[in-house]
Design an enzyme around this catalytic site. Structure first.
Site, PDB file in Angstrom:
ATOM      1  N   ASN A 288       0.872  -1.178   0.000  1.00 50.20           N
ATOM      2  CA  ASN A 288       0.000   0.000   0.000  1.00 50.20           C
ATOM      3  C   ASN A 288       0.909   1.229   0.000  1.00 50.20           C
ATOM      4  O   ASN A 288       1.441   1.607   1.035  1.00 50.20           O
ATOM      5  CB  ASN A 288      -0.899  -0.027   1.246  1.00 50.20           C
ATOM      6  CG  ASN A 288      -1.777   1.201   1.343  1.00 50.20           C
ATOM      7  OD1 ASN A 288      -1.860   1.999   0.406  1.00 50.20           O
ATOM      8  ND2 ASN A 288      -2.444   1.359   2.484  1.00 50.20           N
ATOM      9  N   TRP A 289       1.077   1.805  -1.180  1.00 52.57           N
ATOM     10  CA  TRP A 289       1.988   2.956  -1.292  1.00 52.57           C
ATOM     11  C   TRP A 289       1.409   4.206  -0.630  1.00 52.57           C
ATOM     12  O   TRP A 289       2.131   5.168  -0.402  1.00 52.57           O
ATOM     13  CB  TRP A 289       2.284   3.255  -2.762  1.00 52.57           C
ATOM     14  CG  TRP A 289       3.183   2.260  -3.437  1.00 52.57           C
ATOM     15  CD1 TRP A 289       3.656   1.070  -2.918  1.00 52.57           C
ATOM     16  CD2 TRP A 289       3.722   2.348  -4.766  1.00 52.57           C
ATOM     17  NE1 TRP A 289       4.443   0.440  -3.848  1.00 52.57           N
ATOM     18  CE2 TRP A 289       4.502   1.194  -4.992  1.00 52.57           C
ATOM     19  CE3 TRP A 289       3.617   3.298  -5.785  1.00 52.57           C
ATOM     20  CZ2 TRP A 289       5.173   0.970  -6.192  1.00 52.57           C
ATOM     21  CZ3 TRP A 289       4.278   3.073  -6.985  1.00 52.57           C
ATOM     22  CH2 TRP A 289       5.053   1.913  -7.175  1.00 52.57           C
ATOM     23  N   LYS A 290       0.110   4.208  -0.378  1.00 51.29           N
ATOM     24  CA  LYS A 290      -0.564   5.405   0.163  1.00 51.29           C
ATOM     25  C   LYS A 290      -0.259   6.610  -0.730  1.00 51.29           C
ATOM     26  O   LYS A 290      -0.106   6.443  -1.943  1.00 51.29           O
ATOM     27  CB  LYS A 290      -0.165   5.638   1.629  1.00 51.29           C
ATOM     28  CG  LYS A 290      -0.361   4.382   2.481  1.00 51.29           C
ATOM     29  CD  LYS A 290      -0.263   4.629   3.952  1.00 51.29           C
ATOM     30  CE  LYS A 290      -0.434   3.312   4.700  1.00 51.29           C
ATOM     31  NZ  LYS A 290      -0.490   3.471   6.136  1.00 51.29           N
TER      32      LYS A 290
ATOM     33  N   GLY B  50       1.753   2.362  10.880  1.00 50.29           N
ATOM     34  CA  GLY B  50       2.717   3.444  10.739  1.00 50.29           C
ATOM     35  C   GLY B  50       3.345   3.861  12.059  1.00 50.29           C
ATOM     36  O   GLY B  50       3.990   4.907  12.141  1.00 50.29           O
TER      37      GLY B  50
ATOM     38  N   HIS C  81      -9.800   1.473   4.273  1.00 55.45           N
ATOM     39  CA  HIS C  81      -8.567   1.652   5.044  1.00 55.45           C
ATOM     40  C   HIS C  81      -8.872   2.608   6.204  1.00 55.45           C
ATOM     41  O   HIS C  81      -9.660   3.552   6.051  1.00 55.45           O
ATOM     42  CB  HIS C  81      -7.452   2.201   4.156  1.00 55.45           C
ATOM     43  CG  HIS C  81      -6.128   2.154   4.841  1.00 55.45           C
ATOM     44  ND1 HIS C  81      -5.750   3.101   5.771  1.00 55.45           N
ATOM     45  CD2 HIS C  81      -5.124   1.263   4.782  1.00 55.45           C
ATOM     46  CE1 HIS C  81      -4.560   2.773   6.240  1.00 55.45           C
ATOM     47  NE2 HIS C  81      -4.157   1.669   5.661  1.00 55.45           N
TER      48      HIS C  81
ATOM     49  N   GLU D  68      -7.324   5.004   7.349  1.00 52.68           N
ATOM     50  CA  GLU D  68      -7.078   6.423   7.036  1.00 52.68           C
ATOM     51  C   GLU D  68      -8.285   7.023   6.311  1.00 52.68           C
ATOM     52  O   GLU D  68      -8.619   8.192   6.500  1.00 52.68           O
ATOM     53  CB  GLU D  68      -5.783   6.553   6.218  1.00 52.68           C
ATOM     54  CG  GLU D  68      -4.568   6.281   7.103  1.00 52.68           C
ATOM     55  CD  GLU D  68      -3.385   5.644   6.397  1.00 52.68           C
ATOM     56  OE1 GLU D  68      -3.331   5.659   5.157  1.00 52.68           O
ATOM     57  OE2 GLU D  68      -2.515   5.099   7.115  1.00 52.68           O
TER      58      GLU D  68
ATOM     59  N   GLY E  24       2.436  -0.965   4.409  1.00 53.35           N
ATOM     60  CA  GLY E  24       2.614   0.432   4.026  1.00 53.35           C
ATOM     61  C   GLY E  24       4.086   0.782   3.907  1.00 53.35           C
ATOM     62  O   GLY E  24       4.730   0.533   2.881  1.00 53.35           O
ATOM     63  N   GLY E  25       4.643   1.344   4.977  1.00 50.52           N
ATOM     64  CA  GLY E  25       6.005   1.874   4.954  1.00 50.52           C
ATOM     65  C   GLY E  25       7.040   0.935   4.336  1.00 50.52           C
ATOM     66  O   GLY E  25       7.836   1.349   3.485  1.00 50.52           O
TER      67      GLY E  25
ATOM     68  N   GLU F 148      -6.258  -4.646  10.300  1.00 49.88           N
ATOM     69  CA  GLU F 148      -5.206  -3.666  10.598  1.00 49.88           C
ATOM     70  C   GLU F 148      -5.555  -2.918  11.884  1.00 49.88           C
ATOM     71  O   GLU F 148      -6.329  -1.957  11.845  1.00 49.88           O
ATOM     72  CB  GLU F 148      -5.092  -2.662   9.450  1.00 49.88           C
ATOM     73  CG  GLU F 148      -4.773  -3.297   8.122  1.00 49.88           C
ATOM     74  CD  GLU F 148      -4.147  -2.295   7.162  1.00 49.88           C
ATOM     75  OE1 GLU F 148      -3.029  -2.549   6.710  1.00 49.88           O
ATOM     76  OE2 GLU F 148      -4.762  -1.251   6.889  1.00 49.88           O
TER      77      GLU F 148
ATOM     78  N   SER G 179       2.644  -2.052  10.497  1.00 46.98           N
ATOM     79  CA  SER G 179       4.086  -2.141  10.763  1.00 46.98           C
ATOM     80  C   SER G 179       4.694  -3.504  10.432  1.00 46.98           C
ATOM     81  O   SER G 179       5.627  -3.945  11.096  1.00 46.98           O
ATOM     82  CB  SER G 179       4.393  -1.740  12.212  1.00 46.98           C
ATOM     83  OG  SER G 179       3.979  -0.401  12.443  1.00 46.98           O
TER      84      SER G 179
HETATM   85  P1  PGA Z   1       2.282   0.373   7.772  1.00 42.48           P
HETATM   86  O1  PGA Z   1       0.846   0.600   7.047  1.00 42.48           O
HETATM   87  O2  PGA Z   1       2.798  -0.936   7.227  1.00 42.48           O
HETATM   88  O3  PGA Z   1       3.096   1.550   7.371  1.00 42.48           O
HETATM   89  O4  PGA Z   1       2.003   0.288   9.230  1.00 42.48           O
HETATM   90  C1  PGA Z   1      -0.011  -0.469   6.829  1.00 42.48           C
HETATM   91  C2  PGA Z   1      -1.280   0.030   6.193  1.00 42.48           C
HETATM   92  O5  PGA Z   1      -1.754   1.110   6.576  1.00 42.48           O
HETATM   93  O6  PGA Z   1      -1.847  -0.621   5.281  1.00 42.48           O
END
Ligand code: PGA
Length: 254
Positions: A9-11, A175, A97, A99, A236-237, A169, A215
């Site tokens: 997930n590049w966001k 994050g 998600h 977010e 994500g990250g 999640e 994470s």
């Molecule tokens: P993260 O994000 O791996 O940076 O914690 C995961 C996500 O939000 O899908």
């Protein structure tokens, strides 16, 4: 047999050039995905065409959108429809998600509408659920997640449900560098699967991939993905770093 999936997930990260370089480098890294494993890249909308062309012909590798709108078409300036995504060959869309739930007020009901339209166009939702910290601290995370599933998914038929990938999640782990322990992940994944089994039967529940997100990195992926009810991760990250994501793909159960 359900799929084991590493989903990036590049966001809202990377320029087009950085995204191209990242995909080039990941493609160049040797990895062998068997027929039960998939790598999915959820890239920003403007990069979908680029990602589709770079990943064309790569086996068990897919491009996903990070969102879509709930309506078929029309005067919704700035939104992207599933029909548009389908016309570009996109097969997966991340929905709900945390977010989007938090910053864009996406409700369980609104997400049910998005799930429906995705399925109308034969696009697989990667449906995200998960509790905030205060719910975890109160110990009511199971009921919280059960409600998210119930209000967004339980109107579906068993056949439709099997097109969904679920991503659990916990918001407190996204994050933050604070991962759920593999035991906490397994406990919730087993709970989600038991809920699906109660509603749709054991056979259906056993076929649904449930990814863990929050994470995930190369250093913890083997242990988390090794749990019996964890079928990979939404990342994500660490998906923005070639070596990390390559190792995460490698950590999928065979
Ligand atoms: P993260 O994000 O791996 O940076 O914690 C995961 C996500 O939000 O899908």
């Amino acid at each position: 047999m359900r799929k084991q999936i590493a989903a990036a997930n590049w966001k809202m990260n990377l320029t087009l050039q950085q995204g191209e370089a990242l995909l080039d480098a990941i493609i160049a890294t040797p990895h062998s995905l068997n027929e039960h494993q998939q790598a999915i890249f959820a890239v920003p909308f403007p990069y979908i065409a680029m990602a589709q062309s770079k990943l064309a012909g790569k086996k068990n590798v897919f491009v996903a959108a990070q969102n879509c709108y709930s309506k078929k078409s029309g005067a919704y300036t700035g939104e992207v429809s599933v029909e548009m995504l389908q016309s570009m060959g996109v097969q997966y869309v991340v929905l709900g998600h945390s977010e989007r739930r938090e910053y864009f007020q996406e409700s369980n009901q609104f997400l049910a509408d998005k799930v429906n339209i995705c399925l109308d166009y034969n696009i697989h939702p990667i449906f995200c659920c998960g509790e905030p910290l205060e719910i975890r601290e109160a110990g009511t995370q199971n009921a919280f997640v059960a409600k998210q599933l119930e209000e967004s998914l339980y109107h579906l038929s068993a056949e439709q449900l099997q097109k969904i990938v679920i991503a659990y999640e916990p918001i407190w782990a996204i994050g933050t560098g604070k991962t759920a322990t593999s035991a906490q992940a397994q406990e919730m994944h087993a709970y989600i699967r038991s809920q699906l089994a109660a509603k749709y039967g054991d056979g259906v529940a056993a076929n649904i991939s449930i990814l863990y997100g929050g994470s995930v990195k190369a250093a913890n992926a083997v242990e988390i993905f090794g749990q019996p009810d964890v079928d990979g991760g939404l990342v994500g990250g660490a998906s923005l770093i070639v070596e990390e994501f390559a190792a995460i793909i490698h950590a999928l159960k065979k």
